[in-house]
Design an enzyme around this catalytic site. Sequence first.
Site, PDB file in Angstrom:
ATOM      1  N   ASP A 114      33.813  38.868  22.458  1.00 34.19           N
ATOM      2  CA  ASP A 114      33.025  37.580  22.401  1.00 34.19           C
ATOM      3  C   ASP A 114      31.833  37.704  21.315  1.00 34.19           C
ATOM      4  O   ASP A 114      31.799  38.696  20.470  1.00 34.19           O
ATOM      5  CB  ASP A 114      32.600  37.131  23.814  1.00 34.19           C
ATOM      6  N   HIS A 115      30.913  36.662  21.226  1.00 31.75           N
ATOM      7  CA  HIS A 115      29.948  36.607  20.387  1.00 31.75           C
ATOM      8  C   HIS A 115      28.851  37.624  20.252  1.00 31.75           C
ATOM      9  O   HIS A 115      28.692  38.351  21.442  1.00 31.75           O
ATOM     10  CB  HIS A 115      28.934  35.561  20.300  1.00 31.75           C
ATOM     11  N   ASP A 116      28.604  38.353  19.291  1.00 25.10           N
ATOM     12  CA  ASP A 116      27.286  39.204  19.173  1.00 25.10           C
ATOM     13  C   ASP A 116      27.538  40.603  19.816  1.00 25.10           C
ATOM     14  O   ASP A 116      26.770  41.231  20.322  1.00 25.10           O
ATOM     15  CB  ASP A 116      25.962  38.505  19.674  1.00 25.10           C
ATOM     16  N   LYS A 125      27.370  39.817  23.581  1.00 32.10           N
ATOM     17  CA  LYS A 125      26.018  40.722  23.461  1.00 32.10           C
ATOM     18  C   LYS A 125      26.330  41.889  23.949  1.00 32.10           C
ATOM     19  O   LYS A 125      25.303  42.651  24.276  1.00 32.10           O
ATOM     20  CB  LYS A 125      24.850  39.810  23.905  1.00 32.10           C
TER      21      LYS A 125
END
Length: 215
Positions: A134-136, A154
Amino acid sequence: MEKIIIFGASGHAGVVIDIIEKQEKYDILGIFVDTPEMQGIKYMGYPILGRIDNFYGSNKGIVAIGDNFSRQLIVNKIKEMKKDFQFATAIHPGAIIGKNVNLGEGTVIVAGSVINANSIIGKHCIINTQSSVDHDVTIGDFSTVAPGSQIGGKSNIGTLSTISMGANVIQKINIGNGSLIGAGSTVIRNIPDGVLAFGTPAKVIRQREPNEKYM
Ligand SMILES: CC(C)(COP(=O)(O)OP(=O)(O)OC[C@H]1O[C@@H](n2cnc3c(N)ncnc32)[C@H](O)[C@@H]1OP(=O)(O)O)[C@@H](O)C(=O)NCCC(=O)NCCS
């Protein structure tokens, strides 16, 4: 097209060759292996040209070895032999890569995987079939996200670590270097360096050596 060479002729190398053909970016000259008995034959239609420690033909290639620790050994050997050797990335056209995603050299992204915006994938990683990053997210060099596993936003995965098949890591988790999360686990707490952890929720089972086999 730029000519490259492949290091390794295992099942994972077959996947990497298939991806490179589909990318239509590189021409594969041939394959170098560390097993003498394979020399002189063809794999996936490409000649086995010789031993890894005597490679030739191109200054660019990819190390197609599934095991993280062995992959690192071979990458280091190649760098010692040729300091300016360049490593190609193999990105399946059926993978989805988000905006501002950074992919390190030598990394392989397999079919159906999704990497969302602002994630950083290190050098010589494997983001395997239908996995989701997923993101970051940050993934360290020489790590693997195995088929069907999912990493929440994250989260940080260290170097030389493996998130095994079908494991889930929730958001904002830190997993250390050289650790292995067992197949099908659910990680909801941080995991330190150099351990085997599994279960739902995942618990540290024992210490782990960096060169321990897991496949
Ligand atoms: C964790 C792993 C390496 C096994 O480790 P191991 O030390 O060889 O463990 P064993 O198979 O001897 O099992 C020992 C015990 O742990 C349990 N166990 C092993 N892996 C487990 C897992 N992922 N989840 C829950 N329990 C697990 C076994 O059931 C067994 O329990 P028992 O003693 O009560 O019967 C393996 O399960 C795994 O996840 N491999 C990674 C596969 C993978 O995704 N590879 C990448 C492909 S790209």
